[in-house]
Design a protein around this motif. Structure first.
Motif, mmCIF file in Angstrom:
data_model
loop_
_atom_site.group_PDB
_atom_site.id
_atom_site.type_symbol
_atom_site.label_atom_id
_atom_site.label_comp_id
_atom_site.label_asym_id
_atom_site.label_seq_id
_atom_site.Cartn_x
_atom_site.Cartn_y
_atom_site.Cartn_z
ATOM 1 N N HIS A 186 0.849 -1.192 0.000
ATOM 2 C CA HIS A 186 0.000 0.000 0.000
ATOM 3 C C HIS A 186 0.881 1.236 0.000
ATOM 4 C CE1 HIS A 186 -3.256 2.733 0.749
ATOM 5 N NE2 HIS A 186 -2.695 3.167 1.867
ATOM 6 N N GLY A 187 0.780 2.035 -1.059
ATOM 7 C CA GLY A 187 1.609 3.223 -1.174
ATOM 8 C C GLY A 187 0.790 4.506 -1.172
ATOM 9 N N LEU A 188 1.275 5.503 -1.877
ATOM 10 C CA LEU A 188 0.613 6.802 -1.965
ATOM 11 C C LEU A 188 0.564 7.220 -3.424
ATOM 12 C CD1 LEU A 188 -0.609 9.317 -0.548
ATOM 13 C CD2 LEU A 188 1.746 10.242 -0.453
ATOM 14 N N ALA A 189 -0.629 7.420 -3.953
ATOM 15 C CA ALA A 189 -0.783 7.784 -5.357
ATOM 16 C C ALA A 189 -0.331 9.221 -5.600
ATOM 17 C CB ALA A 189 -2.239 7.611 -5.784
ATOM 18 N N GLY A 190 -0.037 9.509 -6.850
ATOM 19 C CA GLY A 190 0.371 10.858 -7.234
ATOM 20 C C GLY A 190 0.625 10.925 -8.724
ATOM 21 N N HIS A 191 1.023 12.104 -9.180
ATOM 22 C CA HIS A 191 1.310 12.291 -10.596
ATOM 23 C C HIS A 191 2.681 11.715 -10.917
ATOM 24 C CE1 HIS A 191 1.831 14.156 -14.514
ATOM 25 N NE2 HIS A 191 0.529 14.464 -14.489
ATOM 26 N N GLY A 192 2.760 11.030 -12.050
ATOM 27 C CA GLY A 192 4.012 10.391 -12.428
ATOM 28 C C GLY A 192 5.174 11.348 -12.598
ATOM 29 N N SER A 193 4.899 12.641 -12.804
ATOM 30 C CA SER A 193 5.981 13.608 -12.985
ATOM 31 C C SER A 193 6.622 14.015 -11.662
ATOM 32 C CB SER A 193 5.433 14.850 -13.698
ATOM 33 O OG SER A 193 4.469 15.520 -12.876
ATOM 34 N N LEU A 194 6.010 13.619 -10.541
ATOM 35 C CA LEU A 194 6.525 13.966 -9.207
ATOM 36 C C LEU A 194 6.699 12.693 -8.374
ATOM 37 C CD1 LEU A 194 4.137 16.989 -8.568
ATOM 38 C CD2 LEU A 194 6.569 17.103 -9.221
ATOM 39 N N PRO A 195 7.610 11.830 -8.784
ATOM 40 C CA PRO A 195 7.722 10.521 -8.127
ATOM 41 C C PRO A 195 8.112 10.591 -6.659
ATOM 42 C CG PRO A 195 9.570 10.905 -9.622
ATOM 43 C CD PRO A 195 8.585 11.989 -9.883
ATOM 44 N N ASP A 196 8.848 11.634 -6.246
ATOM 45 C CA ASP A 196 9.295 11.709 -4.859
ATOM 46 C C ASP A 196 8.166 12.060 -3.898
ATOM 47 O OD1 ASP A 196 11.798 11.087 -5.720
ATOM 48 O OD2 ASP A 196 12.558 13.155 -5.671
ATOM 49 N N ARG A 197 7.030 12.505 -4.428
ATOM 50 C CA ARG A 197 5.906 12.886 -3.566
ATOM 51 C C ARG A 197 4.904 11.730 -3.364
ATOM 52 N NH1 ARG A 197 4.459 19.109 -5.434
ATOM 53 N NH2 ARG A 197 6.606 19.929 -5.259
ATOM 54 N N GLY A 198 5.180 10.617 -3.982
ATOM 55 C CA GLY A 198 4.320 9.439 -3.820
ATOM 56 C C GLY A 198 5.114 8.249 -3.325
ATOM 57 N N VAL A 199 4.412 7.185 -3.025
ATOM 58 C CA VAL A 199 5.036 5.906 -2.661
ATOM 59 C C VAL A 199 4.578 4.896 -3.704
ATOM 60 C CG1 VAL A 199 5.240 4.092 -0.931
ATOM 61 C CG2 VAL A 199 5.012 6.483 -0.205
ATOM 62 N N ASN A 200 5.508 4.511 -4.574
ATOM 63 C CA ASN A 200 5.181 3.683 -5.723
ATOM 64 C C ASN A 200 5.100 2.209 -5.288
ATOM 65 O OD1 ASN A 200 5.367 2.102 -8.156
ATOM 66 N ND2 ASN A 200 5.980 3.981 -9.203
ATOM 67 N N ALA A 201 3.868 1.722 -5.137
ATOM 68 C CA ALA A 201 3.671 0.359 -4.647
ATOM 69 C C ALA A 201 4.267 -0.678 -5.589
ATOM 70 C CB ALA A 201 2.184 0.098 -4.450
ATOM 71 N N VAL A 202 4.212 -0.427 -6.895
ATOM 72 C CA VAL A 202 4.755 -1.388 -7.850
ATOM 73 C C VAL A 202 6.272 -1.470 -7.720
ATOM 74 C CG1 VAL A 202 5.120 -1.831 -10.312
ATOM 75 C CG2 VAL A 202 2.845 -1.223 -9.474
ATOM 76 N N GLU A 203 6.932 -0.327 -7.531
ATOM 77 C CA GLU A 203 8.379 -0.352 -7.384
ATOM 78 C C GLU A 203 8.795 -1.122 -6.125
ATOM 79 O OE1 GLU A 203 9.991 3.565 -7.524
ATOM 80 O OE2 GLU A 203 9.404 3.909 -9.622
ATOM 81 N N TYR A 204 8.071 -0.929 -5.039
ATOM 82 C CA TYR A 204 8.401 -1.668 -3.822
ATOM 83 C C TYR A 204 8.113 -3.158 -3.997
ATOM 84 C CZ TYR A 204 9.577 2.460 -1.127
ATOM 85 O OH TYR A 204 10.212 3.591 -0.656
ATOM 86 N N ALA A 205 7.060 -3.478 -4.731
ATOM 87 C CA ALA A 205 6.785 -4.886 -5.021
ATOM 88 C C ALA A 205 7.908 -5.494 -5.849
ATOM 89 C CB ALA A 205 5.451 -5.013 -5.754
ATOM 90 N N ALA A 206 8.433 -4.730 -6.813
ATOM 91 C CA ALA A 206 9.526 -5.222 -7.645
ATOM 92 C C ALA A 206 10.778 -5.472 -6.799
ATOM 93 C CB ALA A 206 9.815 -4.235 -8.760
ATOM 94 N N ARG A 207 11.040 -4.583 -5.853
ATOM 95 C CA ARG A 207 12.200 -4.786 -4.971
ATOM 96 C C ARG A 207 12.003 -6.024 -4.099
ATOM 97 N NH1 ARG A 207 13.255 0.977 -2.241
ATOM 98 N NH2 ARG A 207 14.869 -0.237 -1.170
ATOM 99 N N TYR A 208 10.780 -6.246 -3.672
ATOM 100 C CA TYR A 208 10.447 -7.436 -2.881
ATOM 101 C C TYR A 208 10.711 -8.700 -3.704
ATOM 102 C CZ TYR A 208 7.461 -10.172 0.392
ATOM 103 O OH TYR A 208 6.954 -11.070 1.302
ATOM 104 N N VAL A 209 10.320 -8.671 -4.983
ATOM 105 C CA VAL A 209 10.586 -9.803 -5.857
ATOM 106 C C VAL A 209 12.088 -10.022 -5.990
ATOM 107 C CG1 VAL A 209 10.418 -10.658 -8.227
ATOM 108 C CG2 VAL A 209 8.428 -9.626 -7.129
ATOM 109 N N GLY A 210 12.840 -8.927 -6.070
ATOM 110 C CA GLY A 210 14.292 -9.055 -6.134
ATOM 111 C C GLY A 210 14.851 -9.787 -4.924
ATOM 112 N N LYS A 211 14.297 -9.505 -3.750
ATOM 113 C CA LYS A 211 14.736 -10.196 -2.536
ATOM 114 C C LYS A 211 14.377 -11.677 -2.612
ATOM 115 C CE LYS A 211 16.478 -10.316 1.626
ATOM 116 N NZ LYS A 211 17.912 -10.016 1.878
#
Length: 386
Positions: A186-211
């Motif tokens: 569960h992250g925080l939605a936002g505009h794709g042009s401001l990635p630092d202002r959101g929590v990208n759930a897919v990116e964290y899921a991808a890192r989890y898969v890497g682990k």
């Protein structure tokens, strides 16, 4: 009527019950219960928490420890996405084969045991015969786990269990466990042009898969030197990664479906502990630095014990004598066998049909396989008498 003819008749009735896991099995259980009650069996309906499914547990003979348990699951997988040549819930006989959903997985075995019940009723003496027909094996072995809890509460432990999954009548003494999970992000939605202002759930899921991929490699090195399985180590598979709504939106939710098949005690705990540590020490703190409500949650879908080969196994000895087979094998697929083994019961998996036919369109069971099963069960009846 011959045992084969009677079994075919019962199997046709069982196939006509569309007991897909997502639906109920109560009509099928009621049908089987009537057949067993007609033989004088004591029959118990063990209702699932949902109220639409049940286990059937029935006994011929005295209710004592050490009995012989014949077990099969009553649920089948869906047919909605498959192209069948005939109605999957109307059994068709053609070219020495019985076609229909569940013929080999595993209503054929259930039908054979029901057909043999009158013989067992006439011959059983001091050692009881139990029948266990369970719900929800296909989605997590929930029915067998429920039944095992009930048997523990009653203090009743069968001595031997034969699980009639399709093995082409080979004796199977071992298989890996199967643990299924969904990890939610569960992250925080936002505009794709401001990635630092959101929590990208897919990116964290991808890192989890890497682990997970890192742990897969570590598990290879942890394989027991004497592991009989192929491959000999605990495996992990990531089945699906879902999330996101558009390429210019920071996704607020994602989830991963994954499974693990342990070969030894401790491997599953090792994987879960390593993933939890990774989340607690790295991923979640980074998520919280942007949004304190973000997080990660592991959902356990099912954790089913494997069947561990043992030196002393009365079930293997009995089935070897009944079938004339020498030795026993291992299989890659999972069953309910480990759940009964955990009760202290000696267990093997042995039943008619091939796993190659299971879950497919135009599933079938050959008459030759069904007859081999009946021959084994008939000899079991003679053993009860002796």
């Amino acid at each position: 009527m011959t045992h084969l003819a009677r079994t075919k008749q019962i199997l046709a009735d069982l196939i006509a019950f569309p007991s897909v896991s997502s639906d109920g099995n109560m009509d099928l259980i009621a049908y089987a219960a009537r057949l067993l009650e007609d033989c004088g069996a004591k029959v118990d309906h063990i209702i699932a928490p949902c109220g639409t499914k049940a286990n059937l547990f029935a006994t011929l003979g005295p209710e004592v420890d050490g009995g012989i348990l014949l077990s099969g699951h009553s649920d089948v997988v869906p047919v909605s996405d498959q192209q069948w040549a005939s109605d999957p819930f109307d059994m068709i006989e053609k070219d020495g084969k019985l076609f229909g959903r569940g013929t080999c997985d595993m209503k054929g075995f259930i039908a054979a045991t029901l057909a043999m019940a009158p013989l067992y009723a006439a011959k059983v003496k001091d050692r009881p015969v139990h029948f266990a027909f369970t719900y929800d094996e296909e989605i997590g072995c929930f029915g067998a786990q429920h039944l095992a809890e009930v048997l523990k509460e009653r203090g009743l432990t069968p001595g031997v269990a034969i699980i009639g999954e399709p093995t082409e009548m080979r004796i199977i003494e071992g298989h890996k466990g199967c643990c299924e999970y969904t990890t939610h992000f569960h992250g925080l939605a936002g505009h794709g042009s401001l990635p630092d202002r959101g929590v990208n759930a897919v990116e964290y899921a991808a890192r989890y898969v890497g682990k997970i991929l890192e742990l897969k490699d570590r598990l290879r090195a942890m394989a027991p030197a004497d592991s009989p399985f192929e491959p000999p180590w605990t495996t992990i598979n990531v089945g699906a990664l879902n999330g996101g709504v558009a390429n210019n939106v920071i996704p607020s939710n994602a989830w991963i479906d994954w499974e693990m098949r342990p070969v030894q005690d401790g491997d599953a705990d090792f994987v879960k502990e390593e993933l939890a540590r990774y989340c607690d020490e790295e991923l979640v703190p980074q998520m919280h630095s942007v949004d304190p409500d973000a997080g990660i949650r592991l959902e356990t879908i099912a954790e089913v014990a494997g069947l561990i080969p043992t030196e002393e196994n009365e079930a293997k000895r009995i089935v070897s004598e009944l079938t004339g087979a020498n030795g026993a094998d291992l299989v890659a697929f999972g069953t309910e066998a480990g759940i009964f083994q955990a009760l202290g019961t000696d267990v093997v998996v042995c039943g008619p049909g091939s796993i190659e036919q299971a879950h497919k369109a135009d599933e079938y069971l050959s008459l030759d396989q069904l007859q081999q099963c009946l021959t084994m069960l008939e000899r079991l009846g003679d053993r009860l008498h002796g």
